[in-house]
Scaffold this motif. Structure first.
Motif, PDB file in Angstrom:
ATOM      1  N   ALA A   8       0.798  -1.227   0.000  1.00  0.00           N
ATOM      2  CA  ALA A   8       0.000   0.000   0.000  1.00  0.00           C
ATOM      3  C   ALA A   8       0.831   1.278   0.000  1.00  0.00           C
ATOM      4  O   ALA A   8       0.339   2.328  -0.410  1.00  0.00           O
ATOM      5  N   PRO A  23       3.980   2.306  -7.416  1.00  0.00           N
ATOM      6  CA  PRO A  23       4.048   1.426  -6.245  1.00  0.00           C
ATOM      7  C   PRO A  23       5.271   0.518  -6.378  1.00  0.00           C
ATOM      8  O   PRO A  23       5.606   0.062  -7.475  1.00  0.00           O
ATOM      9  N   LEU A  54      -3.500  -2.911  -1.141  1.00  0.00           N
ATOM     10  CA  LEU A  54      -2.988  -1.805  -1.956  1.00  0.00           C
ATOM     11  C   LEU A  54      -3.407  -0.461  -1.384  1.00  0.00           C
ATOM     12  O   LEU A  54      -4.278  -0.366  -0.521  1.00  0.00           O
ATOM     13  N   GLY A  55      -2.775   0.591  -1.916  1.00  0.00           N
ATOM     14  CA  GLY A  55      -3.095   1.956  -1.517  1.00  0.00           C
ATOM     15  C   GLY A  55      -2.643   2.934  -2.583  1.00  0.00           C
ATOM     16  O   GLY A  55      -3.383   3.280  -3.487  1.00  0.00           O
ATOM     17  N   TYR A  58      -3.140   2.513  -6.600  1.00  0.00           N
ATOM     18  CA  TYR A  58      -3.581   1.117  -6.681  1.00  0.00           C
ATOM     19  C   TYR A  58      -4.057   0.734  -8.072  1.00  0.00           C
ATOM     20  O   TYR A  58      -3.968  -0.424  -8.482  1.00  0.00           O
ATOM     21  N   GLU A  59      -4.568   1.737  -8.805  1.00  0.00           N
ATOM     22  CA  GLU A  59      -5.098   1.445 -10.135  1.00  0.00           C
ATOM     23  C   GLU A  59      -4.011   0.941 -11.076  1.00  0.00           C
ATOM     24  O   GLU A  59      -4.297   0.170 -12.009  1.00  0.00           O
ATOM     25  N   VAL A  61      -1.563  -1.056 -10.156  1.00  0.00           N
ATOM     26  CA  VAL A  61      -1.387  -2.476  -9.822  1.00  0.00           C
ATOM     27  C   VAL A  61      -2.533  -3.295 -10.407  1.00  0.00           C
ATOM     28  O   VAL A  61      -2.314  -4.374 -10.974  1.00  0.00           O
ATOM     29  N   VAL A  76      -8.107  -7.981  -4.223  1.00  0.00           N
ATOM     30  CA  VAL A  76      -7.547  -6.654  -3.967  1.00  0.00           C
ATOM     31  C   VAL A  76      -8.313  -6.005  -2.819  1.00  0.00           C
ATOM     32  O   VAL A  76      -9.547  -5.944  -2.834  1.00  0.00           O
ATOM     33  N   LEU A  78      -8.202  -2.369  -0.492  1.00  0.00           N
ATOM     34  CA  LEU A  78      -7.681  -1.013  -0.610  1.00  0.00           C
ATOM     35  C   LEU A  78      -7.620  -0.322   0.746  1.00  0.00           C
ATOM     36  O   LEU A  78      -8.625  -0.232   1.457  1.00  0.00           O
ATOM     37  N   TYR A  82      -3.396   5.151   3.021  1.00  0.00           N
ATOM     38  CA  TYR A  82      -2.090   4.505   2.921  1.00  0.00           C
ATOM     39  C   TYR A  82      -0.949   5.386   3.393  1.00  0.00           C
ATOM     40  O   TYR A  82       0.152   4.896   3.658  1.00  0.00           O
ATOM     41  N   THR A  89      -2.694  -0.932   7.139  1.00  0.00           N
ATOM     42  CA  THR A  89      -2.889  -1.841   6.006  1.00  0.00           C
ATOM     43  C   THR A  89      -3.208  -3.246   6.504  1.00  0.00           C
ATOM     44  O   THR A  89      -4.082  -3.930   5.961  1.00  0.00           O
TER      45      THR A  89
END
Length: 255
Positions: A8, A23, A54-55, A58-59, A61, A76, A78, A82, A89
């Motif tokens: 994240a 990331p 994720l953070g 994230y898009e 990834v 996934v 979120l 983050y 997280t």
């Protein structure tokens, strides 16, 4: 068994140009992202259930998952906050962590070989285990594990000077938790968030888990096996030069 990959954070210490910040799990080594390498090595080891926490961006990834078409597709989760600590997280991923059975909790920003992963996965569940490397650079950056009589007694960057231990090593950032320990870690992470300590690193909650002494944690020594955590620009250079040539090859061609 399933894996929770913590991915994240912003990774600001890498000093990437702001317009091209990625990331860290999307950093590429020999053309393959750290994410792809994680997924390949876990699948080789028989771990198909993967959750990505994720953070930051994230898009990107999610787009990488679309691009490589990985199956089964990782779940996934979120963490929208983050910018705070990684304990948040872990808290965000608590449902995935506590679904039952043994679970792997893994930092995303590690370039490593399947020989690093094998000792973590050995043996039938239930198992609590962590990895250490006895050869590491001294200083405040490595998260250190101190072992006495075969058991971990400390997990922190700063070690008390009067601590009595037999062995000290760097934590690889990979942990295996049985069902009961995983549930307790989720409770500890929730307490950090409730007490307004969400900016803490998740290693603090793991340290609390170790020091409760309610579960026996095994220590697997991976000294000499190639791996590196990627935090700084120099880490990318050293990983490319010193670690990558020693890794066993991945399936090719990746997309």
């Amino acid at each position: 068994m399933r894996a929770i990959i913590l991915a994240a954070g912003r990774g600001s210490r890498l000093q990437q140009p702001q317009s091209r910040q990625l990331p860290k799990c999307l950093l590429r080594f020999d053309g393959a992202t750290l994410l792809y390498r994680h997924l390949c090595l876990l699948k080789r080891a028989g771990v198909d259930q993967v959750t990505l926490a994720l953070g930051f961006r994230y898009e990107l990834v999610v787009g990488e998952l679309d691009r490589i078409g990985w199956r089964p597709r990782p779940e996934v989760i979120l963490n929208e906050r983050y910018e705070l600590g990684s304990v948040l997280t872990v808290h965000t991923a608590s449902d995935a962590i506590t679904r039952g059975g043994d679970v792997l909790l893994m930092d995303a920003d590690v370039l490593y070989d399947e020989r690093t992963l094998a000792p973590l996965l050995a043996g039938a569940p239930p198992v609590n285990r962590l990895l250490i490397d006895r050869v590491f650079e001294a200083g405040d950056e490595p998260v250190k594990v101190c072992v006495r009589d075969g058991l971990p007694i400390e997990l922190r960057k700063q070690i008390a000077p009067d601590l009595d231990y037999d062995v000290m090593g760097e934590s690889v950032g990979f942990f295996r938790l049985d069902q009961a320990a995983a549930r307790r870690l989720a409770d500890l992470a929730a307490a950090y968030v409730a007490d307004e300590r969400a900016a803490a690193p998740h290693e603090e909650a793991l340290r609390d888990l170790l020091l409760e002494r309610r579960w026996t944690f095994e220590v697997a020594d991976v000294t000499g096996v190639p791996w590196m955590e990627i935090d700084f620009p120099d880490d990318v250079m050293r990983a490319t030069r010193d670690v990558l040539p020693r890794l066993q090859p991945l399936p090719r061609p990746w997309k």
